[in-house]
Design a protein around this motif. Sequence first.
Motif, short mmCIF file in Angstrom:
data_model
loop_
_atom_site.label_atom_id
_atom_site.label_comp_id
_atom_site.label_asym_id
_atom_site.label_seq_id
_atom_site.Cartn_x
_atom_site.Cartn_y
_atom_site.Cartn_z
N LYS A 27 25.52 30.03 27.52
CA LYS A 27 25.54 31.21 28.60
C LYS A 27 27.07 31.39 28.84
O LYS A 27 27.34 32.79 28.95
CB LYS A 27 24.95 30.79 30.03
CG LYS A 27 24.75 31.89 30.81
CD LYS A 27 24.26 31.50 32.04
CE LYS A 27 24.10 32.61 33.25
NZ LYS A 27 23.53 32.19 34.57
N GLU A 28 27.86 30.44 29.18
CA GLU A 28 29.27 30.80 29.42
C GLU A 28 30.01 31.41 28.42
O GLU A 28 30.94 32.30 28.56
CB GLU A 28 29.87 29.35 29.69
CG GLU A 28 29.59 28.80 30.98
CD GLU A 28 30.23 27.41 31.25
OE1 GLU A 28 30.75 26.50 30.08
OE2 GLU A 28 29.89 26.79 32.13
N ILE A 29 29.71 31.14 27.22
CA ILE A 29 30.36 31.80 25.87
C ILE A 29 30.03 33.20 25.87
O ILE A 29 30.82 34.13 25.71
CB ILE A 29 29.93 31.17 24.52
CG1 ILE A 29 30.73 29.76 24.41
CG2 ILE A 29 30.44 32.11 23.29
CD1 ILE A 29 30.49 29.06 23.47
N ASN A 30 28.59 33.44 26.01
CA ASN A 30 28.07 34.84 26.19
C ASN A 30 28.49 35.71 27.16
O ASN A 30 28.44 36.83 27.01
CB ASN A 30 26.77 34.87 26.08
CG ASN A 30 26.30 34.58 24.50
OD1 ASN A 30 26.85 35.01 23.52
ND2 ASN A 30 25.07 33.52 24.17
N THR A 31 29.11 35.30 28.24
CA THR A 31 29.68 36.02 29.60
C THR A 31 31.06 35.97 29.46
O THR A 31 31.75 36.68 30.34
CB THR A 31 28.91 35.40 30.76
OG1 THR A 31 29.41 33.97 30.90
CG2 THR A 31 27.42 35.53 30.69
N ALA A 32 31.68 35.26 28.83
CA ALA A 32 33.26 35.14 28.60
C ALA A 32 33.81 36.62 28.22
O ALA A 32 33.18 37.12 27.23
CB ALA A 32 33.95 34.03 27.80
N ASN A 33 34.71 36.99 28.84
CA ASN A 33 35.39 38.46 28.38
C ASN A 33 36.58 38.01 27.40
O ASN A 33 36.99 39.09 26.68
CB ASN A 33 36.12 39.08 29.82
CG ASN A 33 34.87 39.61 30.52
OD1 ASN A 33 33.79 39.95 29.83
ND2 ASN A 33 35.05 39.51 31.66
#
Length: 186
Positions: A27-33
């Motif tokens: 989830k963190e990777i997919n929401t990182a800008n």
Amino acid sequence: MSAAPPSATTSSQQTSGAARLLQRQLKEINTANDLSGISVGLLREANVFEWEVSLMINDDCKYYGGAIFRAHMTFPPEYPLLPPKVVFQSPVPFHPNVYPSGELCISILHAPGEDRYGYESAAERWSPVQTPETILLSVISLFSEPNEDSPANLDAAKLLRAQREGRDREFAKRVRKCVRESLGDD
């Protein structure tokens, strides 16, 4: 009703903890800008231990500019105590640190502890502080600066050295072919 053996309980708790950690990290990777060029998802919806990764190697990279490589990232049940495995799918990059089978060879994915051959220090090898994000950023960096001193693909390492010494351009030709294949142009 009998209780599960202690080792089975510990193992399932460890796997459950690893699964929760991986779900959070995905989830963190997919929401990182700040992770342009990296796309991740589950290989199969029911298995958080197997990820599909796409790496878009930018045009600034002197060896693989413009390529898109797919890989599978497989995490062991003991994650984060043990490292995942990264295996490139077809087309496999022609790269000194990628075995012809597609498996990536990079120090941070080697089992923790001292290297029995003395090439790597324990500090260079896997540590639970690594995350999928740091691994993928290291892989992207490896496309800009291959490590030809510890090659997984000896032919690629030899050709890269020859190119750097100005003796041959075969490495660049093989890389261009690989880039075309990654884009479906070949």
